[in-house]
Design a protein around this motif. Structure first.
Motif, PDB file in Angstrom:
ATOM      1  N   ASN A 130      45.406  46.721  35.731  1.00  0.00           N
ATOM      2  CA  ASN A 130      44.600  45.829  34.901  1.00  0.00           C
ATOM      3  C   ASN A 130      43.410  45.248  35.645  1.00  0.00           C
ATOM      4  OD1 ASN A 130      46.118  45.806  32.344  1.00  0.00           O
ATOM      5  ND2 ASN A 130      47.769  44.963  33.613  1.00  0.00           N
ATOM      6  N   SER A 142      48.396  38.343  44.720  1.00  0.00           N
ATOM      7  CA  SER A 142      48.951  39.595  44.210  1.00  0.00           C
ATOM      8  C   SER A 142      47.857  40.359  43.481  1.00  0.00           C
ATOM      9  CB  SER A 142      50.140  39.345  43.287  1.00  0.00           C
ATOM     10  OG  SER A 142      49.760  38.572  42.166  1.00  0.00           O
ATOM     11  N   ARG A 143      48.151  41.605  43.202  1.00  0.00           N
ATOM     12  CA  ARG A 143      47.104  42.483  42.674  1.00  0.00           C
ATOM     13  C   ARG A 143      47.711  43.407  41.627  1.00  0.00           C
ATOM     14  NH1 ARG A 143      42.960  45.424  46.821  1.00  0.00           N
ATOM     15  NH2 ARG A 143      41.723  46.618  45.321  1.00  0.00           N
ATOM     16  N   ASP A 144      47.092  43.499  40.473  1.00  0.00           N
ATOM     17  CA  ASP A 144      47.507  44.406  39.410  1.00  0.00           C
ATOM     18  C   ASP A 144      46.411  45.436  39.247  1.00  0.00           C
ATOM     19  OD1 ASP A 144      48.647  43.928  35.941  1.00  0.00           O
ATOM     20  OD2 ASP A 144      48.171  45.719  37.089  1.00  0.00           O
ATOM     21  N   ASN A 145      46.543  46.551  39.940  1.00  0.00           N
ATOM     22  CA  ASN A 145      45.484  47.559  39.922  1.00  0.00           C
ATOM     23  C   ASN A 145      45.318  48.188  38.534  1.00  0.00           C
ATOM     24  OD1 ASN A 145      44.715  47.255  42.611  1.00  0.00           O
ATOM     25  ND2 ASN A 145      46.223  48.743  43.328  1.00  0.00           N
ATOM     26  N   SER A 184      43.251  33.656  38.223  1.00  0.00           N
ATOM     27  CA  SER A 184      43.099  35.085  37.938  1.00  0.00           C
ATOM     28  C   SER A 184      41.672  35.508  38.242  1.00  0.00           C
ATOM     29  CB  SER A 184      43.410  35.383  36.468  1.00  0.00           C
ATOM     30  OG  SER A 184      44.734  35.025  36.138  1.00  0.00           O
ATOM     31  N   TYR A 230      45.482  37.904  41.451  1.00  0.00           N
ATOM     32  CA  TYR A 230      45.986  36.580  41.138  1.00  0.00           C
ATOM     33  C   TYR A 230      46.176  35.768  42.416  1.00  0.00           C
ATOM     34  CZ  TYR A 230      47.225  38.987  36.812  1.00  0.00           C
ATOM     35  OH  TYR A 230      47.187  39.727  35.655  1.00  0.00           O
TER      36      TYR A 230
END
Length: 122
Positions: A75, A70-73, A21, A79
């Motif tokens: 938060n 992958s990307r959690d914009n 992360s 990852y």
């Protein structure tokens, strides 16, 4: 300024999995491309995968089919899911971010994390 902090590295047996992360803070609105790099002892740092702000991804041939970025914009986190790990994946893994598109064209990103060690035993 942007701060990037990696986590999730460790020791795993060949064939195992890890998820790295990268939490971003600061002027995160300025970030476009995000990427994961790695550097093994005695070798140059290499780009493992990158993801654009729009979600387009690209993975190095050596990890294609095994690693997924992958990307959690929402938060502010990127990852790297690593499956079917091999001893040759052993390296320090670095998260990086760029205000432009330098990562996708092989340039040097604006921001770097401190790195996290991944060790794969045979």
């Amino acid at each position: 300024q942007v701060q990037l902090v990696e986590s999730g590295g460790g020791l795993v047996q060949a064939g195992g999995s890890l998820r790295l992360s990268c939490a971003a803070s600061g002027s995160i609105f300025s970030i476009n491309d995000m990427g994961w790099y790695r550097q093994a002892p005695g070798k140059q740092r290499e780009l493992v995968a990158f993801i654009t702000n729009g979600g387009t991804t690209n993975h190095a041939d050596s990890v294609k089919g095994r690693f997924t970025i992958s990307r959690d914009n929402a938060n502010n986190t990127v990852y790297l899911q690593m499956n079917s790990l091999k001893p040759e994946d052993t390296a320090v893994y670095y998260c990086a971010g760029d205000r432009g598109k330098r990562i996708r064209v092989g340039g040097r990103p604006d921001y770097w994390g401190q790195g996290t060690q991944v060790t794969v035993s045979s």
